[in-house]
Scaffold this motif. Structure first.
Motif, mmCIF file in Angstrom:
data_model
loop_
_atom_site.group_PDB
_atom_site.id
_atom_site.type_symbol
_atom_site.label_atom_id
_atom_site.label_comp_id
_atom_site.label_asym_id
_atom_site.label_seq_id
_atom_site.Cartn_x
_atom_site.Cartn_y
_atom_site.Cartn_z
ATOM 1 N N ASP A 30 0.848 -1.186 0.000
ATOM 2 C CA ASP A 30 0.000 0.000 0.000
ATOM 3 C C ASP A 30 0.891 1.246 0.000
ATOM 4 O O ASP A 30 2.111 1.157 0.202
ATOM 5 C CB ASP A 30 -0.907 0.001 1.227
ATOM 6 C CG ASP A 30 -2.045 -1.008 1.117
ATOM 7 O OD1 ASP A 30 -2.295 -1.502 -0.002
ATOM 8 O OD2 ASP A 30 -2.668 -1.313 2.151
ATOM 9 N N TYR A 31 0.281 2.388 -0.202
ATOM 10 C CA TYR A 31 1.042 3.641 -0.207
ATOM 11 C C TYR A 31 1.757 3.825 1.132
ATOM 12 O O TYR A 31 1.176 3.594 2.191
ATOM 13 C CB TYR A 31 0.119 4.828 -0.463
ATOM 14 C CG TYR A 31 0.847 6.145 -0.608
ATOM 15 C CD1 TYR A 31 1.320 6.555 -1.840
ATOM 16 C CD2 TYR A 31 1.074 6.954 0.501
ATOM 17 C CE1 TYR A 31 1.989 7.758 -1.974
ATOM 18 C CE2 TYR A 31 1.756 8.155 0.375
ATOM 19 C CZ TYR A 31 2.219 8.550 -0.872
ATOM 20 O OH TYR A 31 2.890 9.726 -0.988
ATOM 21 N N MET A 32 3.026 4.211 1.091
ATOM 22 C CA MET A 32 3.808 4.398 2.308
ATOM 23 C C MET A 32 3.558 5.786 2.882
ATOM 24 O O MET A 32 4.113 6.774 2.426
ATOM 25 C CB MET A 32 5.310 4.218 2.027
ATOM 26 C CG MET A 32 6.160 4.232 3.298
ATOM 27 S SD MET A 32 7.940 4.022 2.992
ATOM 28 C CE MET A 32 8.355 5.648 2.323
ATOM 29 N N ALA A 33 2.701 5.840 3.899
ATOM 30 C CA ALA A 33 2.462 7.086 4.620
ATOM 31 C C ALA A 33 3.378 7.076 5.842
ATOM 32 O O ALA A 33 3.050 6.507 6.871
ATOM 33 C CB ALA A 33 1.006 7.203 5.032
ATOM 34 N N LEU A 34 4.533 7.675 5.694
ATOM 35 C CA LEU A 34 5.568 7.610 6.720
ATOM 36 C C LEU A 34 5.309 8.653 7.793
ATOM 37 O O LEU A 34 5.172 9.840 7.503
ATOM 38 C CB LEU A 34 6.932 7.850 6.070
ATOM 39 C CG LEU A 34 8.169 7.408 6.843
ATOM 40 C CD1 LEU A 34 8.155 5.903 7.055
ATOM 41 C CD2 LEU A 34 9.424 7.823 6.080
ATOM 42 N N LEU A 39 3.317 14.336 14.844
ATOM 43 C CA LEU A 39 2.620 15.432 14.172
ATOM 44 C C LEU A 39 3.064 15.662 12.728
ATOM 45 O O LEU A 39 2.495 16.506 12.047
ATOM 46 C CB LEU A 39 2.821 16.730 14.974
ATOM 47 C CG LEU A 39 2.273 16.738 16.400
ATOM 48 C CD1 LEU A 39 2.602 18.062 17.090
ATOM 49 C CD2 LEU A 39 0.765 16.488 16.411
ATOM 50 N N VAL A 40 4.071 14.947 12.268
ATOM 51 C CA VAL A 40 4.632 15.200 10.936
ATOM 52 C C VAL A 40 4.754 13.887 10.170
ATOM 53 O O VAL A 40 5.245 12.884 10.706
ATOM 54 C CB VAL A 40 6.027 15.871 11.029
ATOM 55 C CG1 VAL A 40 6.627 16.053 9.627
ATOM 56 C CG2 VAL A 40 5.925 17.211 11.741
ATOM 57 N N GLY A 41 4.298 13.912 8.917
ATOM 58 C CA GLY A 41 4.434 12.730 8.076
ATOM 59 C C GLY A 41 3.810 12.963 6.721
ATOM 60 O O GLY A 41 3.431 14.081 6.378
ATOM 61 N N GLY A 70 2.969 4.396 8.870
ATOM 62 C CA GLY A 70 3.051 4.628 10.295
ATOM 63 C C GLY A 70 4.455 4.978 10.749
ATOM 64 O O GLY A 70 5.355 5.193 9.932
ATOM 65 N N PRO A 71 4.661 5.054 12.067
ATOM 66 C CA PRO A 71 5.989 5.385 12.589
ATOM 67 C C PRO A 71 6.979 4.267 12.317
ATOM 68 O O PRO A 71 6.622 3.084 12.259
ATOM 69 C CB PRO A 71 5.742 5.565 14.089
ATOM 70 C CG PRO A 71 4.504 4.775 14.375
ATOM 71 C CD PRO A 71 3.664 4.865 13.139
ATOM 72 N N THR A 144 18.007 13.748 13.016
ATOM 73 C CA THR A 144 18.251 15.119 12.547
ATOM 74 C C THR A 144 16.978 15.731 11.983
ATOM 75 O O THR A 144 16.615 16.871 12.290
ATOM 76 C CB THR A 144 19.339 15.131 11.457
ATOM 77 O OG1 THR A 144 20.485 14.419 11.911
ATOM 78 C CG2 THR A 144 19.723 16.551 11.080
ATOM 79 N N ILE A 145 16.287 14.979 11.141
ATOM 80 C CA ILE A 145 15.093 15.488 10.469
ATOM 81 C C ILE A 145 13.918 15.534 11.418
ATOM 82 O O ILE A 145 13.065 16.426 11.338
ATOM 83 C CB ILE A 145 14.778 14.639 9.226
ATOM 84 C CG1 ILE A 145 16.004 14.596 8.313
ATOM 85 C CG2 ILE A 145 13.590 15.213 8.462
ATOM 86 C CD1 ILE A 145 16.557 15.971 7.952
ATOM 87 N N GLN A 146 13.855 14.595 12.345
ATOM 88 C CA GLN A 146 12.813 14.679 13.371
ATOM 89 C C GLN A 146 12.958 15.962 14.179
ATOM 90 O O GLN A 146 11.960 16.631 14.485
ATOM 91 C CB GLN A 146 12.886 13.461 14.292
ATOM 92 C CG GLN A 146 12.407 12.171 13.642
ATOM 93 C CD GLN A 146 12.632 10.958 14.508
ATOM 94 O OE1 GLN A 146 13.586 10.900 15.283
ATOM 95 N NE2 GLN A 146 11.762 9.957 14.384
#
Length: 220
Positions: A30-34, A39-41, A70-71, A144-146
């Motif tokens: 399925d589509y990767m909703a990361l 609060l960010v993804g 997901g996370p 870093t990005i988190q």
């Protein structure tokens, strides 16, 4: 033989025809909703490959519904960070970002990638900035990005975030590919030469025995 198409959740119908000619079953995620932080993804799309090929789903030629959203688990974060620390992997990523419009389109909002003149040259300032050579050597980790995602961005930090999140999305898609192929005993198959090279590098570096093939897109 059965195969998992990667890194996207949909493929071109001509690619599908090639896959069906060579494999008994083709698996699609399925589509990767990361979810980078609570609060960010990225936002999921509900479409599936079988929506337009229900007959192939019914007879078992298409298998779908593998969830990669997901996370990220600690193991996935560790694997993504290994790719991001690998200078060879980073060089392959940046080369693809510079030269492959389809690779760009998989990472950025397609509305940001309108063209002027040369069909390989993005018109969006941020994408033009991100293909510059300097970015290849900037160190990144998931953490870093988190951390950046929790701040108000200046223009410079915004570009840092976009580049870093593009790295993470690419690496995570490949990590999930490895996990699914190992768990389900599947061959990894793609029609993206850039992703094929990146996955080959990860497997070589980590000593993974992972069947990984690339079909050629000709005229489409």
């Amino acid at each position: 033989m059965n195969a998992l198409y990667y890194p996207f959740h949909l493929c071109h119908v001509q690619t599908l025809q090639q896959l069906l000619a060579n494999y008994k079953q083709i698996h699609f995620r399925d589509y990767m909703a990361l979810q980078l932080t609570p609060l960010v993804g990225t936002t999921a799309f509900s479409d599936r490959m079988g929506d337009a090929h229900q007959d192939l789903v019914h007879i078992g030629r298409i298998v779908q519904g593998h969830n990669v959203s997901g996370p990220m688990s600690p193991d996935v974060i560790s694997a993504v960070n290994r790719d991001l620390r690998d200078s060879h992997w980073r060089a392959l990523f940046h080369q693809a970002l510079q030269q492959d419009f389809r690779f760009q389109r998989g990472l950025f909002d397609i509305s940001q990638l309108s063209h002027t003149g040369n069909p390989q040259t993005p018109a969006t300032p941020i994408v033009v900035e991100l293909i510059q050579a300097d970015w290849e050597d900037i160190p990144y980790q998931v953490e870093t990005i988190q951390a950046l995602s929790r701040t108000l961005f200046s223009a410079k930090n915004d570009a840092h975030y976009e580049y870093g999140f593009a790295l993470i999305k690419t690496a995570a898609a490949l990590v999930y590919t490895i996990h699914l192929c190992q768990h389900l005993c599947l061959t990894a198959i793609t029609d993206s030469q850039a992703h094929h090279r990146l996955l080959m590098r990860t497997a070589e570096r980590d000593g993974l025995e992972l069947p990984n093939a690339c079909v050629q897109r000709k005229g489409y």
